[in-house]
Design an enzyme around this catalytic site. Sequence first.
Site, mmCIF file in Angstrom:
data_model
loop_
_atom_site.group_PDB
_atom_site.id
_atom_site.type_symbol
_atom_site.label_atom_id
_atom_site.label_comp_id
_atom_site.label_asym_id
_atom_site.label_seq_id
_atom_site.Cartn_x
_atom_site.Cartn_y
_atom_site.Cartn_z
ATOM 1 N N TYR A 1 60.610 78.982 -30.913
ATOM 2 C CA TYR A 1 59.730 79.631 -29.935
ATOM 3 C C TYR A 1 60.429 80.847 -29.300
ATOM 4 C CZ TYR A 1 56.657 79.911 -25.778
ATOM 5 O OH TYR A 1 55.799 80.331 -24.792
ATOM 6 N N LYS B 1 59.329 84.792 -29.487
ATOM 7 C CA LYS B 1 59.011 85.557 -28.274
ATOM 8 C C LYS B 1 59.956 86.759 -28.111
ATOM 9 C CE LYS B 1 55.475 83.160 -26.863
ATOM 10 N NZ LYS B 1 54.134 83.775 -26.792
HETATM 11 P P1 NAP Z 1 47.507 76.834 -24.158
HETATM 12 O O1 NAP Z 1 46.961 76.339 -22.850
HETATM 13 O O2 NAP Z 1 48.114 75.862 -25.104
HETATM 14 O O3 NAP Z 1 46.323 77.644 -24.909
HETATM 15 C C1 NAP Z 1 46.575 78.225 -26.147
HETATM 16 C C2 NAP Z 1 45.385 79.046 -26.576
HETATM 17 O O4 NAP Z 1 45.698 79.666 -27.832
HETATM 18 C C3 NAP Z 1 44.127 78.235 -26.805
HETATM 19 O O5 NAP Z 1 43.008 79.024 -26.478
HETATM 20 C C4 NAP Z 1 44.157 77.957 -28.314
HETATM 21 O O6 NAP Z 1 42.838 77.698 -28.788
HETATM 22 C C5 NAP Z 1 44.732 79.286 -28.812
HETATM 23 N N1 NAP Z 1 45.422 79.235 -30.110
HETATM 24 C C6 NAP Z 1 46.411 78.410 -30.508
HETATM 25 N N2 NAP Z 1 46.763 78.673 -31.785
HETATM 26 C C7 NAP Z 1 45.968 79.695 -32.201
HETATM 27 C C8 NAP Z 1 45.830 80.421 -33.417
HETATM 28 N N3 NAP Z 1 46.575 80.124 -34.485
HETATM 29 N N4 NAP Z 1 44.921 81.411 -33.487
HETATM 30 C C9 NAP Z 1 44.140 81.705 -32.425
HETATM 31 N N5 NAP Z 1 44.219 81.064 -31.245
HETATM 32 C C10 NAP Z 1 45.118 80.060 -31.140
HETATM 33 O O7 NAP Z 1 48.615 77.970 -23.942
HETATM 34 P P2 NAP Z 1 49.079 78.757 -22.613
HETATM 35 O O8 NAP Z 1 50.058 77.919 -21.902
HETATM 36 O O9 NAP Z 1 47.902 79.289 -21.894
HETATM 37 O O10 NAP Z 1 49.915 79.955 -23.285
HETATM 38 C C11 NAP Z 1 49.313 81.188 -23.621
HETATM 39 C C12 NAP Z 1 50.406 82.158 -24.047
HETATM 40 O O11 NAP Z 1 51.351 82.301 -22.994
HETATM 41 C C13 NAP Z 1 51.211 81.684 -25.266
HETATM 42 O O12 NAP Z 1 51.551 82.795 -26.073
HETATM 43 C C14 NAP Z 1 52.446 81.095 -24.634
HETATM 44 O O13 NAP Z 1 53.535 81.120 -25.520
HETATM 45 C C15 NAP Z 1 52.645 82.031 -23.458
HETATM 46 N N6 NAP Z 1 53.429 81.450 -22.372
HETATM 47 C C16 NAP Z 1 53.050 80.309 -21.743
HETATM 48 C C17 NAP Z 1 53.828 79.808 -20.720
HETATM 49 C C18 NAP Z 1 53.477 78.549 -19.986
HETATM 50 O O14 NAP Z 1 54.303 78.094 -19.194
HETATM 51 N N7 NAP Z 1 52.311 77.983 -20.154
HETATM 52 C C19 NAP Z 1 54.995 80.483 -20.339
HETATM 53 C C20 NAP Z 1 55.347 81.657 -21.000
HETATM 54 C C21 NAP Z 1 54.550 82.141 -22.021
HETATM 55 P P3 NAP Z 1 42.581 76.901 -30.195
HETATM 56 O O15 NAP Z 1 43.427 75.663 -30.119
HETATM 57 O O16 NAP Z 1 41.111 76.645 -30.252
HETATM 58 O O17 NAP Z 1 43.012 77.841 -31.277
#
Ligand code: NAP
Length: 252
Positions: free
Chosen positions: A160, A164
């Site tokens: 991961y 990133k």
């Molecule tokens: P999340 O709640 O797990 O949601 C992920 C979203 O991405 C869902 O809408 C999912 O929908 C979609 N997705 C997953 N695989 C996909 C694919 N192959 N193609 C298209 N859509 C896809 O994630 P989140 O926590 O909101 O994170 C969003 C972003 O922020 C990510 O890039 C993550 O790495 C980054 N981030 C998150 C955090 C954190 O603490 N949460 C911190 C830093 C960065 P489907 O399953 O229907 O595809």
Amino acid sequence: MVAGGKSEGELHGQVALVTGGTRGIGRAVAEALAEGGARVGVLARDGNRSREVAEELPGEGHAGVACDVADRERAQAAVKELEELLGPTGILVNNAGITRDNILLRLKDEEWDDVMAVNLKGAFNMTRAVTRGMMKRRSGVILNITSVVGLMGNAGQTNYAASKAGLVGFTKSVARELAPRQIRCNALAPGFIETDMTDALNEAQVEGLKEQIPLGRLGTPEDVAEVVRFLAGPHARYITGQVLAVDGGMAM
Ligand code: NAP
């Protein structure tokens, strides 16, 4: 303000595509951009959910499609479908991301490959799909959601963190390459944000994390979405090639 006193958002007339827009940060981003007046295209693997979320967004004229961003052809077709419905893309938010955590010695090839395919190649696939149009129109904004983990590293997340960190190099290179066409590209590096992705953390882990966050709390999806809205809009017109941490001070 327009005649009659009704205010128009700063993104009025823009089309914004948000990958992973059905949950967590992506959903909050879709809402914030819609609040700003954009017509939003929601992309996620679950097409029904994408369409439902598009219906629920504030304002009118949004659309949702099924798209696995790791699939190059599907990414191109999804952009085409959305542009036929909404018009040319002005803003792309590469937010879709997954984790497949494991310690280095146990990390399987599929866990490495899946994370790279979605988090890094997915952003490449989507960016390539919108770039030709943006270049012709000599305008556009591309925003990549990276992570503090890509800047600081994290035990158990080598795949991961590498994906990133890769997005950071991708962001700066796209910014340099497309700046002559007035296309801006920036990255946001969220810290720990309360979403499904961080739901698996137990109470002790959350308390441990809070101690590393100067502002003393995990972030909310809205904390990130409001910064995306700013970077997407006209107030950020002179900002490109930057990585902005939205992390309560974690990575300073
Ligand atoms: P999340 O709640 O797990 O949601 C992920 C979203 O991405 C869902 O809408 C999912 O929908 C979609 N997705 C997953 N695989 C996909 C694919 N192959 N193609 C298209 N859509 C896809 O994630 P989140 O926590 O909101 O994170 C969003 C972003 O922020 C990510 O890039 C993550 O790495 C980054 N981030 C998150 C955090 C954190 O603490 N949460 C911190 C830093 C960065 P489907 O399953 O229907 O595809």
